[in-house]
Enzyme design. Structure first.
Site, PDB file in Angstrom:
ATOM      1  N   ARG A  63       1.069  -1.597  -0.475  1.00 43.06           N
ATOM      2  CA  ARG A  63       0.347   0.238  -0.087  1.00 43.06           C
ATOM      3  C   ARG A  63       0.904   1.492   0.099  1.00 43.06           C
ATOM      4  NH1 ARG A  63      -4.661  -2.747  -1.937  1.00 43.06           N
ATOM      5  NH2 ARG A  63      -5.545  -3.643  -0.193  1.00 43.06           N
ATOM      6  N   ASP A 304      -2.007 -12.844  -1.972  1.00 48.20           N
ATOM      7  CA  ASP A 304      -2.860 -11.735  -1.837  1.00 48.20           C
ATOM      8  C   ASP A 304      -2.377 -10.992  -0.834  1.00 48.20           C
ATOM      9  OD1 ASP A 304      -4.064  -9.565  -3.586  1.00 48.20           O
ATOM     10  OD2 ASP A 304      -5.217 -11.180  -4.365  1.00 48.20           O
TER      11      ASP A 304
HETATM   12 ZN   LIG Z   1      -5.268  -9.248  -8.163  1.00 48.81          ZN
END
Ligand SMILES: [Zn+2]
Length: 428
Positions: A63, A304
């Site tokens: 992020r 992920d």
């Molecule tokens: Zn993705």
């Protein structure tokens, strides 16, 4: 720093356990064997603990820059260390996107300043991930880009994807794809299936993913490019990748822990901690993912890890952003629910998180051997504890796995010869 690990349980190539000592010196593994001694070394008593190569996660959203309310490089890499990961690859859907030498340089600087473990930065395929104009692959490779991806969105134009693959092949770099055909998303928030019907939600059909993979494996064949499929989620996608591998196309694929452990039938209600992209699919899809992992169609596991703030996730199933965190729970969840249940062996699970992702991308990590960089994790396979999101080092608390009872908790993580994280009760 010299560290001597005493009496750890090491997995041999045949999957048997042997007690060994490991000596770490100058960031490298200096010796592996019985009864090692070293003066002035910090001693770690690893009796009864699994000693594994540090885990490798090639799909992480840190992020930063731009999304520091959700996560930073500092908090995300600490979460990685707590989860036993010593190498992670950072996705480029940040603000700004690492799509130029300058933005990638700034990112690398922040990683060097604040990263607790090794971070490999992805650069984007297209400028600002808009799918319109390719980035300068050669210059970005030179600056240390790990691979190219527009993760977060699919590359919509087949012509743009073919050009990207041709350019990637010319500089010997992989194209890593988030596979999603925008005209088939149908404003969905969950999988198009029983759950979406029951709750009157728009569903994302399986073909939204598989049609892109089918297109892309043919483009990769035409371009002779290494093409990697992110977070594969449907049975049709598994079949397409299996067929492409049989045809000799250079395709690899990853699957997430949540797609291996959950399907849409497991979603208890309108809880946005079960909202991720791709969505949790049907039970037959989940079964096909496990089968694909076992037969080599799917190469490795990646989390992920996608942190969001509590406020964002409180917006409900329809409006909340997609994604869940994964770094701090991956190994305990997979060990407890796949290894202890006899679906994978311990060796298979460790390989899917270490040597397999390394091999798929030609990385020199994921192996415990003399001379290798000292990335390793000690894991307690016996102590059972429940997952408590309040203890996460990640800023994200968005997980559907809160309260799950697990074994397989990392207790010490060593990254490049240094202790990156240890549990409170471990003394060294
Ligand atoms: Zn993705």
């Amino acid at each position: 720093m010299t560290i001597l690990i005493k009496n750890g349980q090491w997995l041999t190539d045949k999957g048997q356990k042997e007690a060994v000592d490991i000596l770490i010196k100058d960031e490298k593994i200096a010796a592996i064997g019985p009864d090692l001694q070293a003066e002035d070394a910090e001693i770690i008593d690893a009796t009864g603990l699994l000693v594994s190569p540090g885990f490798v996660d090639l799909h992480v959203h840190l992020r930063e820059p731009g999304g520091e309310k959700k996560e930073t490089i500092a908090t995300g890499t600490l979460a990685a260390a707590r989860g036993g990961f010593t190498t992670i690859a950072a996705m480029p859907n940040t603000r700004p996107v690492p799509d130029s030498v300058e933005t990638l340089q700034n990112l690398n600087k922040r990683i060097a300043e604040t990263g607790a473990v090794r971070v490999l930065p992805y650069a984007s395929i297209t400028i600002r991930e808009l799918g319109k104009e390719l980035t300068d692959f050669a210059a970005l490779k030179e600056e240390g880009a790990f691979a190219f991806t527009d993760d977060g969105v699919g590359v919509q134009s087949a012509d743009m994807m073919l050009q990207a693959m041709q350019l990637a092949a010319s500089v010997d770099m992989p194209i890593v794809a988030h596979c999603e055909e925008n005209t088939l998303i149908h404003k969905g928030s969950v999988h198009e299936g029983e759950f979406s019907k029951k709750h009157g939600l728009n569903g994302i059909p399986s073909v939204c993913e598989s049609v892109h993979i089918a297109r892309d494996v043919l483009l990769a064949e035409a371009a002779n490019c290494h093409y990697h499929v992110c977070h594969i989620s449907t049975k049709e996608s598994v079949r397409v990748v299996r067929d492409a591998k049989r045809a000799g196309i250079r395709v690899t694929a990853e699957v997430t822990p949540h797609h291996l452990l959950l399907c849409d039938e497991d979603i208890p209600g309108l809880d946005s901690n079960y909202k991720m992209n791709p969505p949790l699919r049907g039970k037959a899809d989940r079964d096909a993912l496990i089968e694909g992992l076992l037969d080599g169609t799917i190469d490795f596991i990646a989390t992920d890890h996608a942190p969001h703030t509590a406020e964002e996730k409180a917006e409900g199933m329809d409006l909340a952003p997609f994604g869940i965190v994964g770094l701090e729970t991956a190994f305990p969840l997979l060990y407890t629910n796949l290894v202890e249940k006899g679906i994978l062996t311990e060796k298979q699970l460790v390989d899917f998180l270490t040597v397999k992702p390394a091999q798929a991308f030609d990385l020199p990590y994921g192996k415990l051997e003399v001379g290798a960089v000292a990335d390793l994790v000690l894991v307690d396979l016996t102590k059972e504890e429940s997952i408590d999101p309040n203890t996460f080092l990640s800023k994200g608390r968005n997980t559907p796995f809160g309260g799950w009872e697990c074994k397989g908790w990392p207790v010490v993580t060593i990254a490049a010869g240094k202790i990156a994280w240890k549990r409170g009760y471990v003394t060294v």
